[in-house]
Design a protein around this motif. Sequence first.
Motif, PDB file in Angstrom:
ATOM      1  N   ALA A   5       0.401  -1.073  -0.011  1.00  0.00           N
ATOM      2  CA  ALA A   5       0.190   0.063   0.131  1.00  0.00           C
ATOM      3  C   ALA A   5       0.997   0.985   0.243  1.00  0.00           C
ATOM      4  O   ALA A   5       1.680   1.310   0.957  1.00  0.00           O
ATOM      5  N   ARG A   6       0.476   2.371  -0.356  1.00  0.00           N
ATOM      6  CA  ARG A   6       0.948   3.505  -0.586  1.00  0.00           C
ATOM      7  C   ARG A   6       0.811   4.059   0.837  1.00  0.00           C
ATOM      8  O   ARG A   6       2.065   4.665   1.170  1.00  0.00           O
ATOM      9  N   VAL A   7      -0.290   3.720   0.978  1.00  0.00           N
ATOM     10  CA  VAL A   7      -0.396   5.076   2.279  1.00  0.00           C
ATOM     11  C   VAL A   7      -1.507   3.765   3.516  1.00  0.00           C
ATOM     12  O   VAL A   7      -2.617   2.986   2.440  1.00  0.00           O
ATOM     13  N   VAL A   8      -1.375   3.731   5.017  1.00  0.00           N
ATOM     14  CA  VAL A   8      -2.073   3.244   4.918  1.00  0.00           C
ATOM     15  C   VAL A   8      -2.455   4.111   6.829  1.00  0.00           C
ATOM     16  O   VAL A   8      -1.400   4.860   7.421  1.00  0.00           O
ATOM     17  N   ILE A   9      -3.283   4.192   6.905  1.00  0.00           N
ATOM     18  CA  ILE A   9      -3.983   5.360   8.542  1.00  0.00           C
ATOM     19  C   ILE A   9      -4.270   4.304   9.147  1.00  0.00           C
ATOM     20  O   ILE A   9      -5.258   3.556   8.955  1.00  0.00           O
ATOM     21  N   THR A  10      -3.990   4.794  10.234  1.00  0.00           N
ATOM     22  CA  THR A  10      -4.440   4.055  11.446  1.00  0.00           C
ATOM     23  C   THR A  10      -5.184   4.622  12.069  1.00  0.00           C
ATOM     24  O   THR A  10      -4.421   5.710  12.127  1.00  0.00           O
ATOM     25  N   THR A  11      -6.480   4.161  13.164  1.00  0.00           N
ATOM     26  CA  THR A  11      -7.183   5.840  13.339  1.00  0.00           C
ATOM     27  C   THR A  11      -7.050   3.910  15.288  1.00  0.00           C
ATOM     28  O   THR A  11      -7.192   2.971  15.801  1.00  0.00           O
ATOM     29  N   GLY A  12      -7.022   4.853  16.229  1.00  0.00           N
ATOM     30  CA  GLY A  12      -7.308   4.841  17.753  1.00  0.00           C
ATOM     31  C   GLY A  12      -6.019   4.279  18.264  1.00  0.00           C
ATOM     32  O   GLY A  12      -4.551   4.170  17.977  1.00  0.00           O
ATOM     33  N   GLY A  13      -5.912   3.923  19.066  1.00  0.00           N
ATOM     34  CA  GLY A  13      -4.635   3.282  20.167  1.00  0.00           C
ATOM     35  C   GLY A  13      -3.542   4.582  20.598  1.00  0.00           C
ATOM     36  O   GLY A  13      -2.851   3.888  21.173  1.00  0.00           O
ATOM     37  N   LEU A  14      -4.024   5.900  20.966  1.00  0.00           N
ATOM     38  CA  LEU A  14      -2.959   6.895  20.478  1.00  0.00           C
ATOM     39  C   LEU A  14      -2.609   7.586  21.910  1.00  0.00           C
ATOM     40  O   LEU A  14      -2.502   8.771  22.605  1.00  0.00           O
ATOM     41  N   GLY A  15      -4.036   7.118  22.783  1.00  0.00           N
ATOM     42  CA  GLY A  15      -3.988   7.733  24.515  1.00  0.00           C
ATOM     43  C   GLY A  15      -2.834   7.763  25.194  1.00  0.00           C
ATOM     44  O   GLY A  15      -2.057   6.945  24.869  1.00  0.00           O
ATOM     45  N   PRO A  16      -3.317   8.216  26.899  1.00  0.00           N
ATOM     46  CA  PRO A  16      -2.437   7.889  27.908  1.00  0.00           C
ATOM     47  C   PRO A  16      -2.280   6.539  28.078  1.00  0.00           C
ATOM     48  O   PRO A  16      -1.533   6.291  29.015  1.00  0.00           O
ATOM     49  N   THR A  17      -3.935   6.137  27.827  1.00  0.00           N
ATOM     50  CA  THR A  17      -4.532   4.363  28.981  1.00  0.00           C
ATOM     51  C   THR A  17      -2.954   3.453  28.517  1.00  0.00           C
ATOM     52  O   THR A  17      -2.534   3.524  27.220  1.00  0.00           O
TER      53      THR A  17
END
Lengths: 268, 268
Positions: free
Chosen positions: A65-77
């Motif tokens: 893939a030229r690009v992969v976008i991940t969402t979620g799981g960037l918070g402090p916990t």
Amino acid sequence: MDNGEPRAWIVTVGNEILIGRIVNTNAAWLAEKLTFMGFRVERIIVVPDEPEHIAEELRRALGRARVVITTGGLGPTYDDRTLEGVAKSVSRSLKLNPEALEMVRRFYERRGLELTEDRMKMALLPEGAEAIPNPVGAAPGSWLEVEGTIIVSLPGVPAEMKAMFEQHVEPRLAREAPRKALHECGVIVRGVPESGIAPYLKRIARKYPHAYIKSHPKGHETDRPILDIRVLASAPTREEARSLAERIIAEIEETANGLGGQVEREPC
Amino acid sequence: MDNGEPRAWIVTVGNEILIGRIVNTNAAWLAEKLTFMGFRVERIIVVPDEPEHIAEELRRALGRARVVITTGGLGPTYDDRTLEGVAKSVSRSLKLNPEALEMVRRFYERRGLELTEDRMKMALLPEGAEAIPNPVGAAPGSWLEVEGTIIVSLPGVPAEMKAMFEQHVEPRLAREAPRKALHECGVIVRGVPESGIAPYLKRIARKYPHAYIKSHPKGHETDRPILDIRVLASAPTREEARSLAERIIAEIEETANGLGGQVEREPC
């Protein structure tokens, strides 16, 4: 379907989606954006919020893939471990990113809050990644290019994800997508309630992934309904975009006439 | 998260989801069902409706997931190619399935329609598969067990998918999932409008994936609101299911009290 467009993958990190308590609207929003920009979205994958699972899917996307976008799981916990997964997939480690740290520091400072260790954790990015500013929340995103694949990591909160994508990701990714020309046309339909024409518009919209179709009700819904319908078409050239928009407008006109409406075309 | 539960994968076939024109509500519905039954949903994957992509993901699931549910791509048109992908993933071919053919024949006969070649195509199942009856539409589903993995293929139309799952798949899959006991409790809340308590109930529901929480408004929404809230909990034993239901009811009670409501518990 495969017309040589650059491929995009969407990796959604979230147990809440895997247990069925949340519908993956983030992926739908990103898929529409990426498609419209000229990417071919080849996969949407939902994974548990564990680094091994995240890394497994990212490794498959590398060089493909030229690009992969991940969402979620960037918070402090403790269960926000997406960037660990990103780092693992490219055999790098997490490092305190000075720009990200500055973003996090400023976010809490403005609110009169301390920079705790949990909060500093949000500034740990994969080695070589750039921080993406978050105009809405605390967690910065991450932009990392490896083996010809750009891995963009955004938060799962829709308002943060959307603002970051539109302000900081979309403009940069646009350079990776085939150049697109845009053309907009409109049509006014009188005498058909929005609810009556909506299913037809939906069907037309599905037929044309490279166009946005939006209807704005102006008059009274059932009494004297007036609808302003806008079509924004994208194509490799200005001429093709215009002819696509015209084709769609013609279909809408035919549909509206069939439903007994009066149609007034704008110059297109 | 991994408690040794049998793993489930959901593979959604559909370009319409990959272009962002449809939100994947089928997957959310299935994920909730499977989780509640005792499976651990490990992946939700959306793939283009091409056999190669479908087969690629199914091959990964073989021997790893106990069950894979595919949705979409079972219809009569040229781009309905899911079962080709299923067959490919296990190196088998498609064969005219006599039971499936009978189902399709009867469906059209009842409507006074002919059995055309396009329609007969819906009776082509992977070798060794069983046909799953479709009480709503024309296309039968497919049930195929290979290498310890059950691949169930259902249509993408939500009404068909849900009816087939509930009538023909859920009862059989229940045998594969850890035995579960169920316990239901209820509570009546007066003086809090449903819209006021809804976000709290949602949060509680997310915390407890092995329970269903439903609220039924009985009185007037804002004037004299009365809510009947039901909790159905599942756990390995009757005692654990009851204690889970009680724990959730206690949380709801505390929330309702905090919002100024009067709470009346049913014997639980």
